[in-house]
Design a protein around this motif. Structure first.
Motif, PDB file in Angstrom:
ATOM      1  N   TYR A 111       0.817  -1.211   0.000  1.00 27.18           N
ATOM      2  CA  TYR A 111       0.000   0.000   0.000  1.00 27.18           C
ATOM      3  C   TYR A 111       0.853   1.265   0.000  1.00 27.18           C
ATOM      4  CZ  TYR A 111      -3.798  -3.184   1.351  1.00 27.18           C
ATOM      5  OH  TYR A 111      -4.701  -4.215   1.396  1.00 27.18           O
ATOM      6  N   VAL A 112       2.061   1.191   0.541  1.00 21.24           N
ATOM      7  CA  VAL A 112       2.914   2.380   0.578  1.00 21.24           C
ATOM      8  C   VAL A 112       4.032   2.324  -0.468  1.00 21.24           C
ATOM      9  CG1 VAL A 112       2.465   2.890   3.004  1.00 21.24           C
ATOM     10  CG2 VAL A 112       4.371   1.390   2.401  1.00 21.24           C
ATOM     11  N   THR A 139      -1.290   3.427  -3.031  1.00 22.01           N
ATOM     12  CA  THR A 139      -1.199   4.624  -2.182  1.00 22.01           C
ATOM     13  C   THR A 139      -2.251   5.646  -2.589  1.00 22.01           C
ATOM     14  OG1 THR A 139       1.183   4.288  -1.895  1.00 22.01           O
ATOM     15  CG2 THR A 139       0.312   6.478  -1.391  1.00 22.01           C
ATOM     16  N   ASP A 140      -2.370   5.871  -3.904  1.00 27.15           N
ATOM     17  CA  ASP A 140      -3.362   6.834  -4.399  1.00 27.15           C
ATOM     18  C   ASP A 140      -4.780   6.399  -4.031  1.00 27.15           C
ATOM     19  OD1 ASP A 140      -1.320   8.308  -5.481  1.00 27.15           O
ATOM     20  OD2 ASP A 140      -1.594   7.564  -7.525  1.00 27.15           O
ATOM     21  N   PHE A 141      -5.045   5.091  -4.121  1.00 24.48           N
ATOM     22  CA  PHE A 141      -6.383   4.590  -3.806  1.00 24.48           C
ATOM     23  C   PHE A 141      -6.749   4.901  -2.356  1.00 24.48           C
ATOM     24  CE2 PHE A 141      -8.981   1.212  -1.926  1.00 24.48           C
ATOM     25  CZ  PHE A 141     -10.116   1.289  -2.714  1.00 24.48           C
ATOM     26  N   TYR A 142      -5.852   4.572  -1.419  1.00 24.53           N
ATOM     27  CA  TYR A 142      -6.167   4.788  -0.005  1.00 24.53           C
ATOM     28  C   TYR A 142      -6.098   6.260   0.373  1.00 24.53           C
ATOM     29  CZ  TYR A 142      -6.533  -0.161   0.992  1.00 24.53           C
ATOM     30  OH  TYR A 142      -6.960  -1.459   1.033  1.00 24.53           O
ATOM     31  N   GLY A 193      -2.859  10.720   3.515  1.00 31.01           N
ATOM     32  CA  GLY A 193      -2.053  10.014   4.499  1.00 31.01           C
ATOM     33  C   GLY A 193      -2.621   8.684   4.948  1.00 31.01           C
ATOM     34  N   THR A 194      -3.749   8.268   4.370  1.00 34.47           N
ATOM     35  CA  THR A 194      -4.401   7.039   4.830  1.00 34.47           C
ATOM     36  C   THR A 194      -3.534   5.809   4.591  1.00 34.47           C
ATOM     37  OG1 THR A 194      -6.631   7.933   4.546  1.00 34.47           O
ATOM     38  CG2 THR A 194      -6.407   5.536   4.532  1.00 34.47           C
ATOM     39  N   ALA A 195      -2.857   5.738   3.439  1.00 35.48           N
ATOM     40  CA  ALA A 195      -2.079   4.537   3.114  1.00 35.48           C
ATOM     41  C   ALA A 195      -1.011   4.271   4.181  1.00 35.48           C
ATOM     42  CB  ALA A 195      -1.436   4.680   1.737  1.00 35.48           C
ATOM     43  N   ALA A 196      -0.239   5.290   4.520  1.00 33.70           N
ATOM     44  CA  ALA A 196       0.818   5.123   5.522  1.00 33.70           C
ATOM     45  C   ALA A 196       0.226   4.847   6.901  1.00 33.70           C
ATOM     46  CB  ALA A 196       1.701   6.375   5.563  1.00 33.70           C
ATOM     47  N   HIS A 197      -0.865   5.538   7.216  1.00 32.09           N
ATOM     48  CA  HIS A 197      -1.542   5.346   8.505  1.00 32.09           C
ATOM     49  C   HIS A 197      -2.034   3.903   8.625  1.00 32.09           C
ATOM     50  CE1 HIS A 197      -4.531   5.866  11.711  1.00 32.09           C
ATOM     51  NE2 HIS A 197      -3.965   7.051  12.002  1.00 32.09           N
ATOM     52  N   LEU A 198      -2.649   3.395   7.558  1.00 29.51           N
ATOM     53  CA  LEU A 198      -3.185   2.042   7.570  1.00 29.51           C
ATOM     54  C   LEU A 198      -2.068   1.005   7.689  1.00 29.51           C
ATOM     55  CD1 LEU A 198      -5.492  -0.001   7.295  1.00 29.51           C
ATOM     56  CD2 LEU A 198      -5.347   0.275   4.803  1.00 29.51           C
ATOM     57  N   LYS A 199      -0.945   1.247   7.019  1.00 32.88           N
ATOM     58  CA  LYS A 199       0.165   0.302   7.129  1.00 32.88           C
ATOM     59  C   LYS A 199       0.616   0.170   8.587  1.00 32.88           C
ATOM     60  CE  LYS A 199       4.932  -0.691   5.856  1.00 32.88           C
ATOM     61  NZ  LYS A 199       5.244  -1.063   7.256  1.00 32.88           N
ATOM     62  N   THR A 200       0.764   1.310   9.253  1.00 30.27           N
ATOM     63  CA  THR A 200       1.192   1.278  10.655  1.00 30.27           C
ATOM     64  C   THR A 200       0.155   0.560  11.519  1.00 30.27           C
ATOM     65  OG1 THR A 200       2.404   3.345  10.352  1.00 30.27           O
ATOM     66  CG2 THR A 200       1.886   2.703  12.615  1.00 30.27           C
ATOM     67  N   ALA A 201      -1.116   0.818  11.247  1.00 28.82           N
ATOM     68  CA  ALA A 201      -2.178   0.175  12.020  1.00 28.82           C
ATOM     69  C   ALA A 201      -2.190  -1.331  11.792  1.00 28.82           C
ATOM     70  CB  ALA A 201      -3.525   0.781  11.642  1.00 28.82           C
ATOM     71  N   ILE A 202      -1.985  -1.750  10.532  1.00 30.23           N
ATOM     72  CA  ILE A 202      -1.949  -3.182  10.226  1.00 30.23           C
ATOM     73  C   ILE A 202      -0.774  -3.849  10.935  1.00 30.23           C
ATOM     74  CG2 ILE A 202      -1.481  -4.838   8.368  1.00 30.23           C
ATOM     75  CD1 ILE A 202      -3.224  -3.080   6.536  1.00 30.23           C
ATOM     76  N   ASP A 203       0.392  -3.195  10.908  1.00 29.28           N
ATOM     77  CA  ASP A 203       1.569  -3.752  11.595  1.00 29.28           C
ATOM     78  C   ASP A 203       1.300  -3.869  13.101  1.00 29.28           C
ATOM     79  OD1 ASP A 203       2.996  -3.984   9.259  1.00 29.28           O
ATOM     80  OD2 ASP A 203       4.056  -2.077   9.487  1.00 29.28           O
ATOM     81  N   ALA A 204       0.707  -2.824  13.683  1.00 30.07           N
ATOM     82  CA  ALA A 204       0.426  -2.834  15.120  1.00 30.07           C
ATOM     83  C   ALA A 204      -0.606  -3.902  15.466  1.00 30.07           C
ATOM     84  CB  ALA A 204      -0.066  -1.454  15.553  1.00 30.07           C
ATOM     85  N   ASN A 205      -1.620  -4.038  14.619  1.00 29.80           N
ATOM     86  CA  ASN A 205      -2.653  -5.054  14.869  1.00 29.80           C
ATOM     87  C   ASN A 205      -2.073  -6.446  14.773  1.00 29.80           C
ATOM     88  OD1 ASN A 205      -5.518  -5.934  15.108  1.00 29.80           O
ATOM     89  ND2 ASN A 205      -5.125  -6.725  13.044  1.00 29.80           N
ATOM     90  N   ALA A 206      -1.190  -6.672  13.798  1.00 27.20           N
ATOM     91  CA  ALA A 206      -0.563  -7.982  13.656  1.00 27.20           C
ATOM     92  C   ALA A 206       0.301  -8.293  14.872  1.00 27.20           C
ATOM     93  CB  ALA A 206       0.280  -8.025  12.383  1.00 27.20           C
ATOM     94  N   ALA A 207       0.994  -7.275  15.378  1.00 23.37           N
ATOM     95  CA  ALA A 207       1.875  -7.482  16.543  1.00 23.37           C
ATOM     96  C   ALA A 207       1.068  -7.859  17.768  1.00 23.37           C
ATOM     97  CB  ALA A 207       2.686  -6.211  16.789  1.00 23.37           C
TER      98      ALA A 207
END
Length: 253
Positions: free
Chosen positions: A219-220, A226-229, A235-249
């Motif tokens: 996504y990033v 990136t454009d889609f999100y 900033g949604t694409a980068a925000h979502l990536k961090t959230a996905i990583d945190a959720n997986a952790a």
């Protein structure tokens, strides 16, 4: 040396009927006739036929070919430039038509058997098959891709409408979260990331946390995603990536 109409037809790869027609309209009148009245073509006639066939190959109508060959005031360069413009426009039109046919074929193969009106009703301008070829190239040999194909083949119009509605609702809620400056590692963001993962698992293929992380990386790294999100909110694409990583952790021991 001169040649019969049959010989010239074989030389040039045209039909005798075509040569007769060219003679009748005055485009290519044979220089000689036999005592029996049969057409006989000399070298000058063959040279003219070669030029006729050149212009015909470029798509010029016979009337324009006659002007190019017989009007001393005609500008061949101007005619060629105009023909080039017309051919370029036709090529682009055919390219778009071919792309539309390819999309329709791919959609049918994947089971999205909707009419154009139904597809627009469900997806609008967001064609779900716009990345189908790339998806097959990247993941065509994987179990996840095969599973997504099987599930897509079972979907009805109502299924696609429900899937799209769920996706749109998630997008609105995640955009609101980003606009409210909620931290990507906060509970709300991680919960929506988990919902995102479950949506993929429900509709397309089983998406474990490591696969979800890999998708988030795309996504990033891929500007199209990136454009889609980011179209949901900057900033949604980068925000979502961090959230996905945190959720997986938080779900991975």
């Amino acid at each position: 040396m001169d040649y019969s109409v049959g010989q010239v037809a074989r030389f040039a790869g045209v039909t005798v009927r075509t040569l007769h027609h060219y003679d009748e309209i005055g485009l290519l009148v044979p220089g000689e006739r036999s005592p029996a009245g049969h057409r006989r073509y000399g070298d000058a006639d063959l040279d003219r036929l070669q030029r006729i066939l050149f212009y015909r190959e470029l798509g010029f109508p016979l009337e324009e070919v006659a002007v190019l060959l017989d009007d001393p005031g005609a500008d061949p360069h101007a005619h060629l430039r105009r023909r080039h413009e017309l051919l370029t426009a036709r090529i682009e039109k055919l390219r778009k038509m071919a792309a539309a046919v390819e999309h329709a074929m791919e959609a049918r193969r994947m089971g999205i058997d909707l009419t154009p009106e139904e597809r627009f009703e469900v997806f609008g301008d967001d064609d779900p098959e716009q990345y189908a070829e790339e998806a097959e190239r990247r993941w065509g040999g994987t179990g996840a891709y095969a599973e997504s194909q099987r599930r897509a083949a079972r979907c009805t119009k109502a299924d696609w409408q429900r899937m799209k509605a769920e996706s749109d609702d998630w997008g609105r809620r995640y955009a609101a979260l980003v606009n409210e400056a909620e931290p990507a590692t906060g509970a709300r963001a991680m919960d929506l990331a988990e919902e995102h993962r479950r949506h993929i698992s429900e509709w397309f293929y089983d998406c474990p946390y490591e696969m979800h992380r890999a998708l988030a990386e795309m996504y990033v790294c891929d500007q199209r995603f990136t454009d889609f999100y980011d179209a949901l909110a900057p900033g949604t694409a980068a925000h979502l990536k961090t959230a996905i990583d945190a959720n997986a952790a938080r779900h991975t021991p």
